[in-house]
Design an enzyme around this catalytic site. Structure first.
Site, PDB file in Angstrom:
ATOM      1  N   HIS A 100       0.875  -1.178   0.000  1.00  0.00           N
ATOM      2  CA  HIS A 100       0.000   0.000   0.000  1.00  0.00           C
ATOM      3  C   HIS A 100       0.910   1.227   0.000  1.00  0.00           C
ATOM      4  CE1 HIS A 100      -2.227  -2.928   2.600  1.00  0.00           C
ATOM      5  NE2 HIS A 100      -3.336  -2.399   2.156  1.00  0.00           N
ATOM      6  N   ASP A 103       2.368   2.016   3.360  1.00  0.00           N
ATOM      7  CA  ASP A 103       3.400   1.106   3.891  1.00  0.00           C
ATOM      8  C   ASP A 103       4.799   1.600   3.553  1.00  0.00           C
ATOM      9  OD1 ASP A 103       1.249  -0.604   4.360  1.00  0.00           O
ATOM     10  OD2 ASP A 103       1.624  -1.788   2.545  1.00  0.00           O
ATOM     11  N   GLU A 231     -11.053  -7.040  -3.157  1.00  0.00           N
ATOM     12  CA  GLU A 231     -10.822  -8.064  -2.128  1.00  0.00           C
ATOM     13  C   GLU A 231     -12.003  -8.080  -1.165  1.00  0.00           C
ATOM     14  OE1 GLU A 231      -6.857  -8.082  -0.425  1.00  0.00           O
ATOM     15  OE2 GLU A 231      -7.663  -8.833   1.476  1.00  0.00           O
ATOM     16  N   GLU A 267      -9.174 -13.773   0.040  1.00  0.00           N
ATOM     17  CA  GLU A 267      -8.308 -14.052   1.188  1.00  0.00           C
ATOM     18  C   GLU A 267      -8.926 -15.161   2.031  1.00  0.00           C
ATOM     19  OE1 GLU A 267      -6.442 -10.797   3.202  1.00  0.00           O
ATOM     20  OE2 GLU A 267      -6.854 -11.672   5.176  1.00  0.00           O
ATOM     21  N   HIS A 270     -10.681 -14.018   5.206  1.00  0.00           N
ATOM     22  CA  HIS A 270     -11.937 -13.299   4.963  1.00  0.00           C
ATOM     23  C   HIS A 270     -13.066 -14.273   4.615  1.00  0.00           C
ATOM     24  CE1 HIS A 270      -9.483  -9.468   3.684  1.00  0.00           C
ATOM     25  NE2 HIS A 270      -9.141  -9.935   4.871  1.00  0.00           N
ATOM     26  N   ASP A 295      -5.022 -13.993  -1.286  1.00  0.00           N
ATOM     27  CA  ASP A 295      -4.253 -13.581  -0.118  1.00  0.00           C
ATOM     28  C   ASP A 295      -4.214 -14.785   0.808  1.00  0.00           C
ATOM     29  OD1 ASP A 295      -3.683 -11.050  -0.915  1.00  0.00           O
ATOM     30  OD2 ASP A 295      -4.776 -10.038   0.695  1.00  0.00           O
ATOM     31  N   ASP A 306      -9.812 -11.524  12.057  1.00  0.00           N
ATOM     32  CA  ASP A 306      -8.930 -11.745  10.912  1.00  0.00           C
ATOM     33  C   ASP A 306      -7.505 -11.810  11.479  1.00  0.00           C
ATOM     34  OD1 ASP A 306      -7.956 -11.896   8.356  1.00  0.00           O
ATOM     35  OD2 ASP A 306      -8.238  -9.781   7.887  1.00  0.00           O
ATOM     36  N   ASP A 308      -4.867 -13.346  10.480  1.00  0.00           N
ATOM     37  CA  ASP A 308      -3.769 -13.253   9.498  1.00  0.00           C
ATOM     38  C   ASP A 308      -2.549 -14.086   9.876  1.00  0.00           C
ATOM     39  OD1 ASP A 308      -5.054 -11.538   7.687  1.00  0.00           O
ATOM     40  OD2 ASP A 308      -4.414  -9.739   8.762  1.00  0.00           O
ATOM     41  N   ASP A 338      -0.599 -12.501   2.922  1.00  0.00           N
ATOM     42  CA  ASP A 338      -1.177 -11.445   3.753  1.00  0.00           C
ATOM     43  C   ASP A 338      -1.243 -12.008   5.177  1.00  0.00           C
ATOM     44  OD1 ASP A 338      -2.392  -9.258   4.731  1.00  0.00           O
ATOM     45  OD2 ASP A 338      -4.071  -9.237   3.337  1.00  0.00           O
TER      46      ASP A 338
END
Ligand code: XLS
Ligand code: NI
Ligand code: NI
Length: 436
Positions: A100, A103, A231, A267, A270, A295, A306, A308, A338
């Site tokens: 992003h 980031d 997404e 993802e 998700h 992802d 989430d 991750d 991700d």
């Protein structure tokens, strides 16, 4: 390679399934041919900037646990971060990365400064990419962290925020295009609502449709050949997100006439939050012809967040890659990690080992999926289950040749009287067990 942050950790080698070296691949041999294609080209691994390079280890109850020398707000910090990021990508031998805007560049005082910062770091990335041969899987704009986006980006009640978000997306598409990115992603963490008491849902959906239409127009205008990806996620951070799941996204795309222009980045975590399995979401995207990229992470099945986490469940991966391979594999998409470390995993070696394990897990899953596909036992059983539809009369029902009256006539004259047939679920589940 700079010896800095990762000390004496050298590029990860494939050592095979018997290796006990925690920093070696046991299943991911990038050059191994599977169904006529290397694992590198099947999996198309990407390392994500935000979790690996930016996330400080916070949780709702505690602050930063990671000490990273590049944490800070200056351009010098951003370049230091880029140096270490590219070291990580090279150590892992991953062909791609994703980022992003927020980031990779310090937050500026205004739009102009944000853009200057982003462009400067884009140039820096460009140099590093030509030195290393690394590629960009996708770029995206962070339209959810800054306070200005607290009520959404494209779906904000304030048109000034919509404008700021649209202009920001343009700069991120430009950067992605300049770096040869293969996709551009939109994830709408704040595109949704907290309460209907202050929300005009129809208007917000129209705003989102207009926003996405402009993104697609701009893609064509600049000659970006990558894929635009949405997404889906049902909630978190927003209570109700408009891109709930793949089916919802498809309905949205259809309504705004974008179903042939935009695909989905699915993802795993998700999918679970939406009450689906990962393979369900992949299959929906395949059936609706909007599958793009994934992802890759996993959720803690108890917590309902989430979380991750890096993938570590081979049977799950096998079923997911079975869907992906059945669709013919990735075209512009790939496997983006991700995924983030747990907040106690504070050492540089943890960051490397997490990816090594995730890559191995995906490779093992993909190889199992390839065997499942090549042996054709599962697909054969499905074909057999639907074989009746190959018959002439059944085919007429699917064409527009037969009406309800004609079918009724046929049932009466031929005495059609269906007999129940076993779905064979357990037998098929047992079959899958042989591959994993
Ligand atoms: C958050 C999303 C985010 C997107 C990119 O849950 O997964 O990380 O992938 O904005
Ligand atoms: Ni994601
Ligand atoms: Ni996520």
């Amino acid at each position: 390679m700079s010896k800095g942050f990762f000390g004496d950790i050298s590029p990860i080698q494939y050592e095979g399934p018997d290796s006990e070296n925690p920093l070696a691949f046991k299943h991911y041999n990038p050059d191994e041919l599977v169904m006529g294609k290397t694992l590198r080209d099947h999996l198309r691994f990407a390392i994500c900037y935000w979790h690996s390079m930016v996330w400080p280890g916070t949780d709702p109850f505690g602050g930063q646990t990671f000490d990273r020398p590049w944490f800070g707000d200056s351009m010098a910090h951003a370049k230091h971060k880029a140096d270490v990021a590219f070291d990580l990508f090279s150590i892992l031998g991953a062909p791609y990365y994703c980022f992003h805007d927020a980031d990779v560049r310090p937050e500026g005082a205004d739009f102009a400064e944000n853009t200057r910062n982003l462009n400067e770091i884009t140039d820096y990335f460009g140099e590093k990419m030509s030195e290393t041969g690394l590629k960009l899987l996708w770029g995206t704009a962070n339209l959810f962290s800054h306070q200005r986006y607290m009520s959404g980006g494209a779906t904000n009640p304030d048109p000034d925020v919509f404008m700021f978000a649209a202009a920001t997306v343009k700069t991120c598409m430009d950067a992605t295009h300049r770096l040869g990115g293969e996709n551009y992603v939109l994830w709408g963490g704040r595109e949704g609502y907290e309460t209907l008491l202050n929300t005009n849902m129809g208007r917000e959906l129209d705003q989102l449709g207009r926003f996405l239409t402009m993104v697609v127009d701009y893609k064509h205008k600049i000659g970006f050949n990558g894929t635009i990806l949405i997404e889906p996620k049902p909630q978190e951070p927003t209570k109700h997100q408009y891109d709930f799941d793949v089916a919802t996204v498809y309905g949205f795309l259809k309504r705004y006439g974008l179903e042939n222009e935009v695909k989905v980045n699915i993802e795993q975590g998700h999918a679970i939050l939406a009450g689906h399995s990962f393979e369900h979401e992949l299959a929906v995207a395949g059936a609706l012809d909007i599958f793009g990229s994934i992802d890759m992470n996993r959720n803690d099945y108890q917590s309902g967040w989430d979380t991750d986490q890096f993938p570590n469940n081979v049977p799950e991966m096998a079923l997911a890659y079975y869907q992906i391979l059945s669709l013919g594999g990735f075209s512009t998409g790939g496997t983006n990690f991700d995924a983030k470390l747990r907040r106690q995993s504070i050492d540089p070696v943890d960051l490397v080992a997490a990816h090594v394990g995730g890559m191995d897990c995906c490779a093992r899953g993909l190889k199992a999926a390839a065997r499942m596909l090549e042996e054709g036992k599962l697909s054969g059983a499905v074909e057999e289950r639907y074989a009746g539809w190959d018959k002439k009369d059944a085919a007429s029902m699917m064409s527009d040749k037969w009406s309800l009256e004609q079918i009724t006539d046929y049932v009466e004259t031929n005495g059609v009287n269906p007999k129940p047939v076993s779905g064979r679920q357990e037998i098929l589940e047992n079959l899958v067990n042989r591959y994993v």
